[in-house]
Design a protein around this motif. Structure first.
Motif, PDB file in Angstrom:
ATOM      1  N   VAL A 169       2.202   1.690  -3.512  1.00 40.90           N
ATOM      2  CA  VAL A 169       1.149   2.181  -4.406  1.00 40.90           C
ATOM      3  C   VAL A 169       0.842   3.647  -4.128  1.00 40.90           C
ATOM      4  O   VAL A 169       0.686   4.456  -5.046  1.00 40.90           O
ATOM      5  CB  VAL A 169      -0.120   1.311  -4.258  1.00 40.90           C
ATOM      6  N   ALA A 170       0.765   4.006  -2.826  1.00 40.08           N
ATOM      7  CA  ALA A 170       0.498   5.398  -2.465  1.00 40.08           C
ATOM      8  C   ALA A 170       1.612   6.321  -2.953  1.00 40.08           C
ATOM      9  O   ALA A 170       1.355   7.440  -3.421  1.00 40.08           O
ATOM     10  CB  ALA A 170       0.330   5.522  -0.953  1.00 40.08           C
ATOM     11  N   ALA A 171       2.861   5.841  -2.856  1.00 43.50           N
ATOM     12  CA  ALA A 171       3.980   6.663  -3.334  1.00 43.50           C
ATOM     13  C   ALA A 171       3.910   6.867  -4.848  1.00 43.50           C
ATOM     14  O   ALA A 171       4.157   7.962  -5.364  1.00 43.50           O
ATOM     15  CB  ALA A 171       5.304   5.999  -2.948  1.00 43.50           C
ATOM     16  N   SER A 191       0.079  12.145  -9.234  1.00 42.13           N
ATOM     17  CA  SER A 191      -1.033  13.075  -9.027  1.00 42.13           C
ATOM     18  C   SER A 191      -0.588  14.424  -8.471  1.00 42.13           C
ATOM     19  O   SER A 191      -1.207  15.443  -8.767  1.00 42.13           O
ATOM     20  CB  SER A 191      -2.064  12.451  -8.075  1.00 42.13           C
ATOM     21  N   CYS A 210       0.836  -1.211   0.000  1.00 40.55           N
ATOM     22  CA  CYS A 210       0.000   0.000   0.000  1.00 40.55           C
ATOM     23  C   CYS A 210       0.865   1.253   0.000  1.00 40.55           C
ATOM     24  O   CYS A 210       0.536   2.240  -0.680  1.00 40.55           O
ATOM     25  CB  CYS A 210      -0.932  -0.004   1.203  1.00 40.55           C
ATOM     26  N   LEU A 211       1.964   1.228   0.765  1.00 37.75           N
ATOM     27  CA  LEU A 211       2.847   2.395   0.795  1.00 37.75           C
ATOM     28  C   LEU A 211       3.494   2.622  -0.570  1.00 37.75           C
ATOM     29  O   LEU A 211       3.638   3.764  -1.016  1.00 37.75           O
ATOM     30  CB  LEU A 211       3.916   2.204   1.876  1.00 37.75           C
ATOM     31  N   VAL A 258       1.123   6.735  -6.710  1.00 38.35           N
ATOM     32  CA  VAL A 258      -0.012   7.637  -6.985  1.00 38.35           C
ATOM     33  C   VAL A 258       0.368   9.072  -6.670  1.00 38.35           C
ATOM     34  O   VAL A 258       0.027  10.002  -7.408  1.00 38.35           O
ATOM     35  CB  VAL A 258      -1.241   7.195  -6.173  1.00 38.35           C
ATOM     36  N   LEU A 259       1.077   9.289  -5.557  1.00 38.99           N
ATOM     37  CA  LEU A 259       1.491  10.637  -5.188  1.00 38.99           C
ATOM     38  C   LEU A 259       2.423  11.233  -6.239  1.00 38.99           C
ATOM     39  O   LEU A 259       2.315  12.418  -6.591  1.00 38.99           O
ATOM     40  CB  LEU A 259       2.189  10.603  -3.819  1.00 38.99           C
TER      41      LEU A 259
END
Length: 450
Positions: free
Chosen positions: A67-69, A75, A64-65, A71-72
């Motif tokens: 994927v979040a990185a 975006s 998750c971290l 996406v960040l």
């Protein structure tokens, strides 16, 4: 250091496994059943299961971290720019060791196994002429045979294409499957079988329009013709005053170009309704979103005496003036967003087909009686709504010039709590102060058909 501390991790696990097996054999020799052994070992099994669950949770958290990185990085614009810059630098660094530039010219990163590169003509291909005795005449040719013939550059005549063809077919509402078969069989056809002149319609639904366009049927949509004007104005007796208007009724009224007054639209605007006139003006000189945001189309009767063309100076520079009025459009994001907090993102009566514009209007006046109706500088959008927050204002709705012979101007006066909704395809809005109004605040916005 003890003997156990010298053991490796694998040796420790092997020792623990041996002890567990010895314990299991002891329990079996002591007469315990498998169910009893499983029950006695449940606490240890729960600890092991908890450890496995914890391990999987840590793995999921790491994923998750990551994927979040990612996406960040894509975006958030500053991070995206950094990734792009350093990514290009990294590619330039590895270029001496790996030439990746050939990938830039590739149309596909993954080859299509079914794609056949058209062969280049060579002298060997001319040998097909040795066995060629005229043009073959075939019927009911399969795809495989046709592919072989075409790849071998063999011309042919297919004899059963026109065998059943008797003139040109005239069809309507042809399905996709039937049309595909006809086109693959090279069968010409005419679609517009029942066409009798050009249709003239109004208020065409999406489903009907789709069928007409698929049937190649030309049509004329009456928007603001004289007949349309007559139909709207024939039954129009002033402006309707309604409350609890549903989306379906509002859609019909707007599409019919019927203006109306909604009497309960501002009931939930508690904070805005409780403000005094000075408190309302104070917002534009104290709230950071208003003071730092520019405005568009600023009009004021005291514009020449103001230090700047911005509503932030109205409260301080109009204290000694008894008669004045001002109007402006909040057109920058922060100012628009803060203004919407006082009346909500969109009034309840607006149907889904109306898309609100990224701006809102404010009209304020103090004491001044505008003797003549003044046109309001709204953009040419489909609909405009004007909410009367304080005081009273008279509006005049002028019909479009094409309808001036059948539609007459309509005058309507609003009181606090009323909201005037006007379709701008047929009507333009003009404003005049009521004589007995001391302080006036009007909030307005526009929208388009989505």
């Amino acid at each position: 250091m003890s003997q156990d501390d010298k053991l490796t991790k694998e040796e420790k696990l092997r020792l623990i496994d041996q002890e567990i097996n010895n314990l299991h054999d002891f329990c079996v020799k002591s007469g315990f059943t498998e169910e009893q052994i499983r029950s006695l070992s449940a606490p240890v099994a729960r600890i092991a299961e908890r450890g496995r669950r914890k391990t999987w949770l840590w793995r999921l958290l790491k994923i998750c971290l990551v994927v979040a990185a990612v996406v960040l990085c894509y975006s958030w614009d500053p991070a995206h720019r950094k990734v792009a810059i350093y990514g290009k630098l990294a590619l330039m660094k590895v270029l001496p060791y790996w030439d990746w530039t050939y990938l830039y010219a590739e149309e596909c990163l993954i080859d299509n196994p079914y794609y056949v590169q058209p062969p280049l003509l060579t002298a060997e291909d001319c040998e097909v002429c040795f066995d060629l005795r005229g043009v073959k005449r075939l019927r009911k040719v399969g795809h495989a045979d046709m592919s072989d013939l075409l790849l071998d550059n063999v011309p042919l005549v297919v004899t059963n294409v026109c065998f059943d063809l008797r003139g040109v077919k005239r069809l309507r509402k042809v399905g996709h499957a039937d049309m595909s078969d006809l086109l693959l069989d090279n069968v010409p056809l005419v679609v517009c079988f029942d066409l009798r002149g050009v249709k003239r319609l109004r208020k065409v639904e999406h489903a009907d329009m789709s069928e007409l366009l698929l049937d190649n049927v030309p049509l004329v949509i009456n928007q603001a013709s004289n007949s349309c004007c007559s139909q709207v104005c024939f039954d129009l007796r002033g402006v309707k005053r309604l409350r609890k208007v549903g989306h379906a009724d509002m859609s019909d009224l707007l599409l019919d170009n019927v203006p109306l007054v909604v009497t309960d639209a501002t009931q939930d605007w508690t904070e805005l309704n409780q403000m005094s006139f000075d408190d309302f003006l104070k917002l534009f000189s104290t709230q950071r979103e208003f003071t730092t945001s520019g405005v568009c189309d600023f009009h004021c009767s005291l514009k020449k005496s103001l230090s700047t063309a911005h509503p932030s100076v109205l409260l301080s520079e109009t204290q000694d003036r008894a008669d004045w009025h001002a109007m402006w459009r909040n057109c920058e994001h922060d100012g628009v967003k803060l203004m919407r907090k006082f009346y909500g993102t969109r009034p309840y009566f607006l149907p889904p087909m109306v898309e609100s514009q990224d701006s809102n209007w404010v009209f304020v006046s103090k004491g001044q009686n505008i003797k003549h109706f003044v046109p309001l500088p709204f953009e040419e959008h489909s609909v405009v709504w004007l909410a009367q927050v304080k005081g009273g204002v008279s509006y005049r709705l002028e019909p479009d010039p094409i309808c001036e012979t059948t539609c007459k101007p309509i005058d309507v006066t609003l009181k606090p709590g009323d909201t005037l909704v006007v379709p701008q395809d047929l009507w333009t809005v003009q404003l005049k102060n009521s004589k007995d109004s001391e302080h006036v605040v009007v909030v307005a916005a526009t929208g388009t058909w989505d």
